[in-house]
Write a protein that holds these residues in place. Structure first.
Motif, PDB file in Angstrom:
ATOM      1  N   GLN A   1      36.137  30.684 -69.983  1.00 59.96           N
ATOM      2  CA  GLN A   1      35.182  29.731 -69.412  1.00 59.96           C
ATOM      3  C   GLN A   1      35.889  28.722 -68.508  1.00 59.96           C
ATOM      4  N   GLU A   2      37.046  28.234 -68.932  1.00 59.06           N
ATOM      5  CA  GLU A   2      37.802  27.285 -68.113  1.00 59.06           C
ATOM      6  C   GLU A   2      38.257  27.931 -66.811  1.00 59.06           C
ATOM      7  N   LEU A   3      38.693  29.168 -66.894  1.00 57.53           N
ATOM      8  CA  LEU A   3      39.117  29.891 -65.703  1.00 57.53           C
ATOM      9  C   LEU A   3      37.947  30.097 -64.743  1.00 57.53           C
ATOM     10  N   MET A   4      36.787  30.469 -65.282  1.00 58.01           N
ATOM     11  CA  MET A   4      35.607  30.663 -64.448  1.00 58.01           C
ATOM     12  C   MET A   4      35.207  29.359 -63.756  1.00 58.01           C
ATOM     13  N   GLN A   5      35.224  28.262 -64.492  1.00 57.87           N
ATOM     14  CA  GLN A   5      34.872  26.967 -63.899  1.00 57.87           C
ATOM     15  C   GLN A   5      35.843  26.590 -62.788  1.00 57.87           C
ATOM     16  N   GLU A   6      37.113  26.828 -63.013  1.00 60.27           N
ATOM     17  CA  GLU A   6      38.126  26.505 -62.009  1.00 60.27           C
ATOM     18  C   GLU A   6      37.976  27.384 -60.772  1.00 60.27           C
ATOM     19  N   ALA A   7      37.688  28.656 -60.990  1.00 59.36           N
ATOM     20  CA  ALA A   7      37.593  29.607 -59.876  1.00 59.36           C
ATOM     21  C   ALA A   7      36.322  29.422 -59.060  1.00 59.36           C
ATOM     22  N   THR A   8      35.276  28.879 -59.661  1.00 60.20           N
ATOM     23  CA  THR A   8      34.001  28.769 -58.948  1.00 60.20           C
ATOM     24  C   THR A   8      33.683  27.362 -58.458  1.00 60.20           C
ATOM     25  N   LYS A   9      34.526  26.389 -58.774  1.00 60.39           N
ATOM     26  CA  LYS A   9      34.233  25.036 -58.306  1.00 60.39           C
ATOM     27  C   LYS A   9      34.533  24.939 -56.809  1.00 60.39           C
ATOM     28  N   PRO A  10      33.803  24.055 -56.112  1.00 63.16           N
ATOM     29  CA  PRO A  10      34.047  23.904 -54.676  1.00 63.16           C
ATOM     30  C   PRO A  10      35.466  23.393 -54.430  1.00 63.16           C
ATOM     31  N   ASN A  11      36.058  23.858 -53.381  1.00 63.64           N
ATOM     32  CA  ASN A  11      37.419  23.454 -53.038  1.00 63.64           C
ATOM     33  C   ASN A  11      37.358  22.112 -52.321  1.00 63.64           C
ATOM     34  N   ARG A  12      37.666  21.036 -53.022  1.00 64.60           N
ATOM     35  CA  ARG A  12      37.568  19.689 -52.454  1.00 64.60           C
ATOM     36  C   ARG A  12      38.929  19.092 -52.136  1.00 64.60           C
ATOM     37  N   GLN A  13      39.984  19.815 -52.431  1.00 66.82           N
ATOM     38  CA  GLN A  13      41.292  19.198 -52.286  1.00 66.82           C
ATOM     39  C   GLN A  13      41.657  18.908 -50.833  1.00 66.82           C
ATOM     40  N   PHE A  14      41.025  19.574 -49.853  1.00 72.13           N
ATOM     41  CA  PHE A  14      41.376  19.363 -48.461  1.00 72.13           C
ATOM     42  C   PHE A  14      40.288  18.640 -47.671  1.00 72.13           C
TER      43      PHE A  14
END
Length: 119
Positions: free
Chosen positions: A96-109
């Protein structure tokens, strides 16, 4: 641990990291870190679990190789329910943690206008 086994693990690890080069940068970073953590975590498991571990990662590498050779920008595969039922509780949480990380919007840039300093 037999040298043959160590060599097999090392080759698989390197192959997966090479296959990750075809991934988008954010997924590559996530995948590389996940692989490093998982291989480190399974360094001292028993032979039965080690064989299952290697089989699953070899399957992952084969799927990733097939997907990257098609030239499509779509990665991943469905997880059958019967396989999901075999997971331990901590594996479900990790998935579940991996799925959340992989599907969250990329906001770092992303940089918004409101965060720029005023001169």
């Amino acid at each position: 641990m037999p040298a043959r086994h160590v060599s097999r693990v090392r080759c698989l690890y390197k192959r997966i990291l090479q296959l990750h080069r075809a991934l988008p940068l954010d997924l590559k970073a996530l995948g590389d870190q996940y692989v490093k953590d998982e291989f480190r975590r399974h360094k001292t498991v028993g032979s039965g679990e080690a064989q299952r571990f290697l089989k699953e990662w070899e399957t992952y590498a084969a799927v990733l190789c097939r997907q990257s050779s098609t030239g499509e920008a779509r990665f991943g595969t469905s997880l059958p329910e019967e396989k999901l039922n075999d997971f331990r509780d901590e594996q479900i949480v990790q998935l579940q943690e991996l799925m959340q990380e992989a599907t969250k919007p990329n906001r770092q840039f992303s940089i918004s206008e409101s965060t720029k300093p005023k001169l």
